[in-house]
Design a protein around this motif. Sequence first.
Motif, PDB file in Angstrom:
ATOM      1  N   ALA B  23      -0.884   0.668 -17.733  1.00  0.00           N
ATOM      2  CA  ALA B  23      -1.547   1.790 -18.591  1.00  0.00           C
ATOM      3  C   ALA B  23      -2.026   2.800 -17.707  1.00  0.00           C
ATOM      4  N   LEU B  24      -2.030   2.772 -16.404  1.00  0.00           N
ATOM      5  CA  LEU B  24      -2.430   4.143 -15.574  1.00  0.00           C
ATOM      6  C   LEU B  24      -1.136   4.937 -15.485  1.00  0.00           C
ATOM      7  N   SER B  25      -1.331   6.263 -15.552  1.00  0.00           N
ATOM      8  CA  SER B  25      -0.293   7.041 -15.383  1.00  0.00           C
ATOM      9  C   SER B  25       0.444   7.005 -13.908  1.00  0.00           C
ATOM     10  N   GLY B  26       1.516   7.148 -14.058  1.00  0.00           N
ATOM     11  CA  GLY B  26       2.384   6.969 -12.557  1.00  0.00           C
ATOM     12  C   GLY B  26       2.594   5.508 -12.308  1.00  0.00           C
ATOM     13  N   ILE B  27       2.273   4.562 -12.893  1.00  0.00           N
ATOM     14  CA  ILE B  27       2.579   3.171 -12.662  1.00  0.00           C
ATOM     15  C   ILE B  27       3.389   2.550 -13.911  1.00  0.00           C
ATOM     16  N   GLY B  28       4.545   2.443 -13.586  1.00  0.00           N
ATOM     17  CA  GLY B  28       5.180   1.926 -14.473  1.00  0.00           C
ATOM     18  C   GLY B  28       5.668   0.358 -14.462  1.00  0.00           C
ATOM     19  N   GLU B  29       6.696  -0.053 -15.003  1.00  0.00           N
ATOM     20  CA  GLU B  29       7.131  -1.503 -14.904  1.00  0.00           C
ATOM     21  C   GLU B  29       7.074  -1.948 -13.197  1.00  0.00           C
ATOM     22  N   LEU B  31       6.172  -0.785 -10.457  1.00  0.00           N
ATOM     23  CA  LEU B  31       5.126  -0.442  -9.613  1.00  0.00           C
ATOM     24  C   LEU B  31       4.088  -1.456 -10.244  1.00  0.00           C
ATOM     25  N   GLY B  32       3.994  -1.559 -11.464  1.00  0.00           N
ATOM     26  CA  GLY B  32       3.090  -2.411 -12.029  1.00  0.00           C
ATOM     27  C   GLY B  32       3.206  -3.857 -11.779  1.00  0.00           C
ATOM     28  N   ARG B  33       4.326  -4.509 -11.476  1.00  0.00           N
ATOM     29  CA  ARG B  33       4.636  -5.726 -11.336  1.00  0.00           C
ATOM     30  C   ARG B  33       4.328  -6.089  -9.821  1.00  0.00           C
ATOM     31  N   LYS B  34       4.384  -4.905  -8.850  1.00  0.00           N
ATOM     32  CA  LYS B  34       4.112  -5.059  -7.426  1.00  0.00           C
ATOM     33  C   LYS B  34       2.552  -5.117  -7.331  1.00  0.00           C
ATOM     34  N   LEU B  35       1.810  -4.462  -8.060  1.00  0.00           N
ATOM     35  CA  LEU B  35       0.571  -4.300  -7.972  1.00  0.00           C
ATOM     36  C   LEU B  35       0.014  -5.854  -8.427  1.00  0.00           C
ATOM     37  N   GLU B  36       0.532  -6.337  -9.685  1.00  0.00           N
ATOM     38  CA  GLU B  36       0.010  -7.601  -9.929  1.00  0.00           C
ATOM     39  C   GLU B  36       0.145  -8.544  -9.199  1.00  0.00           C
ATOM     40  N   GLU B  37       1.244  -8.626  -8.412  1.00  0.00           N
ATOM     41  CA  GLU B  37       1.580  -9.516  -7.652  1.00  0.00           C
ATOM     42  C   GLU B  37       0.354  -9.489  -6.377  1.00  0.00           C
ATOM     43  N   GLN B  38      -0.295  -8.404  -5.836  1.00  0.00           N
ATOM     44  CA  GLN B  38      -1.124  -8.398  -5.063  1.00  0.00           C
ATOM     45  C   GLN B  38      -2.497  -8.586  -5.613  1.00  0.00           C
ATOM     46  N   ASP B  66       1.430   2.472   0.084  1.00  0.00           N
ATOM     47  CA  ASP B  66       1.510   1.354   1.008  1.00  0.00           C
ATOM     48  C   ASP B  66       1.855   0.023   0.158  1.00  0.00           C
ATOM     49  N   ALA B  67       0.784   0.144  -0.866  1.00  0.00           N
ATOM     50  CA  ALA B  67       0.758  -1.196  -1.812  1.00  0.00           C
ATOM     51  C   ALA B  67       1.905  -1.561  -2.638  1.00  0.00           C
ATOM     52  N   CYS B  68       2.409  -0.641  -3.471  1.00  0.00           N
ATOM     53  CA  CYS B  68       3.351  -0.848  -4.257  1.00  0.00           C
ATOM     54  C   CYS B  68       4.651   0.077  -4.041  1.00  0.00           C
ATOM     55  N   GLY B  69       4.943   0.852  -2.977  1.00  0.00           N
ATOM     56  CA  GLY B  69       5.803   1.636  -2.992  1.00  0.00           C
ATOM     57  C   GLY B  69       5.906   2.752  -3.763  1.00  0.00           C
ATOM     58  N   ALA B  70       4.806   3.337  -4.202  1.00  0.00           N
ATOM     59  CA  ALA B  70       4.919   4.452  -5.104  1.00  0.00           C
ATOM     60  C   ALA B  70       5.484   5.766  -4.560  1.00  0.00           C
ATOM     61  N   ASN B  71       6.026   6.704  -4.867  1.00  0.00           N
ATOM     62  CA  ASN B  71       6.150   7.810  -4.407  1.00  0.00           C
ATOM     63  C   ASN B  71       5.131   9.107  -4.506  1.00  0.00           C
ATOM     64  N   ASN B  72       5.254   9.978  -3.762  1.00  0.00           N
ATOM     65  CA  ASN B  72       4.050  10.958  -3.677  1.00  0.00           C
ATOM     66  C   ASN B  72       3.700  11.451  -5.336  1.00  0.00           C
ATOM     67  N   ARG B  73       4.551  11.590  -6.245  1.00  0.00           N
ATOM     68  CA  ARG B  73       4.315  12.150  -7.402  1.00  0.00           C
ATOM     69  C   ARG B  73       3.402  10.965  -8.144  1.00  0.00           C
ATOM     70  N   GLN B  74       4.034   9.854  -8.156  1.00  0.00           N
ATOM     71  CA  GLN B  74       3.319   8.613  -8.747  1.00  0.00           C
ATOM     72  C   GLN B  74       2.195   8.453  -8.149  1.00  0.00           C
ATOM     73  N   ALA B  75       1.938   8.473  -7.131  1.00  0.00           N
ATOM     74  CA  ALA B  75       0.441   8.026  -6.433  1.00  0.00           C
ATOM     75  C   ALA B  75      -0.533   9.293  -6.815  1.00  0.00           C
ATOM     76  N   THR B  76       0.074  10.417  -6.720  1.00  0.00           N
ATOM     77  CA  THR B  76      -0.968  11.629  -7.127  1.00  0.00           C
ATOM     78  C   THR B  76      -1.188  11.622  -8.565  1.00  0.00           C
ATOM     79  N   SER B  77      -0.420  11.087  -9.470  1.00  0.00           N
ATOM     80  CA  SER B  77      -0.271  11.047 -10.903  1.00  0.00           C
ATOM     81  C   SER B  77      -1.582  10.098 -11.216  1.00  0.00           C
ATOM     82  N   CYS B  78      -1.386   8.775 -10.654  1.00  0.00           N
ATOM     83  CA  CYS B  78      -2.425   7.969 -10.679  1.00  0.00           C
ATOM     84  C   CYS B  78      -3.706   8.191 -10.241  1.00  0.00           C
ATOM     85  N   TYR B  79      -3.740   8.744  -9.042  1.00  0.00           N
ATOM     86  CA  TYR B  79      -5.223   9.410  -8.562  1.00  0.00           C
ATOM     87  C   TYR B  79      -5.748  10.281  -9.550  1.00  0.00           C
TER      88      TYR B  79
END
Lengths: 180, 90
Positions: B23-29, B31-38, B66-79
């Motif tokens: 549901a977080l912006s910048g986190i799609g399918e 990246l979401g899966r990678k985060l869930e694994e952790q 680092d955690a899910c391999g997000a790019n700069n735009r995705q990470a900034t969007s989530c932040y």
Amino acid sequence: MTKLSSKSDQEIIDLLDQYGLKHGPIVDSTRGLYEKKLEDVMAKDKVKTSSDKTFYREEREEITYVHYRPPIRNEEFGDGPKKYTSSEIIREPESDFSSTPKAYYKTEATYRNVSYSKPSPPKPSAAQVTGSVKEKTSQETRLIPIWFQILAFLVVAGFLYYTFSIMETPQENPFNKQDE
Amino acid sequence: MSSTSQKHRSFIAEPMGDKPVTALSGIGEVLGRKLEEQGFDKAFVVLGQFLVLRKDGELFTDWLKDACGANNRQATSCYQCLKEWCDAFL
């Protein structure tokens, strides 16, 4: 550096403070991030300290030159104080720095003693010129060794190129004659 | 700044409750899966990480990359998304 992962949380916090990094609490989920940041900063810091060391060498050499120069001109007074000052200067780096610079200074000092004693006794005009050149170059050794190294390299390179060009011209002439 | 996405606006519009991490912006399918694994399966777990990093943009984006391999735009969007949610609800 490589043992960051074996350090305790408190040690990581101390290191982060030491390097002026902003940080929150060290927990399992944040520790990896902070270790990475520390590694980056420490790697940069290592480069800086190594460049500082070369700077100290330059300073030391400058000092040895100032102490050493006068005794050569006044040969009668020279021997006693010269030895004392040079030995003092050698000892200083021993106490301040690690073993590598120490060895470096020792060889420097002995080299200088030899190089100065040789050119002074024989005094034909050609030898005087080479002697003054030697003095100049060794001056620069003490002031800025990197300069001297570059200068010496350029002089050697220029000399080699000069001899090369001289040797090449006679070879070219017979070759051209053969062609014609 | 860049225009905010629909996802961003809907996330900061209400308490996050039990929303999934996607549901977080910048986190799609992906990246979401990678985060869930952790273990970051819910948005509030990521919020916890965000808070424990003192809401620091640089630290958080670095961690997310680092955690899910997000790019700069995705990470900034989530932040941005978490920061504005905190401004509204914390």
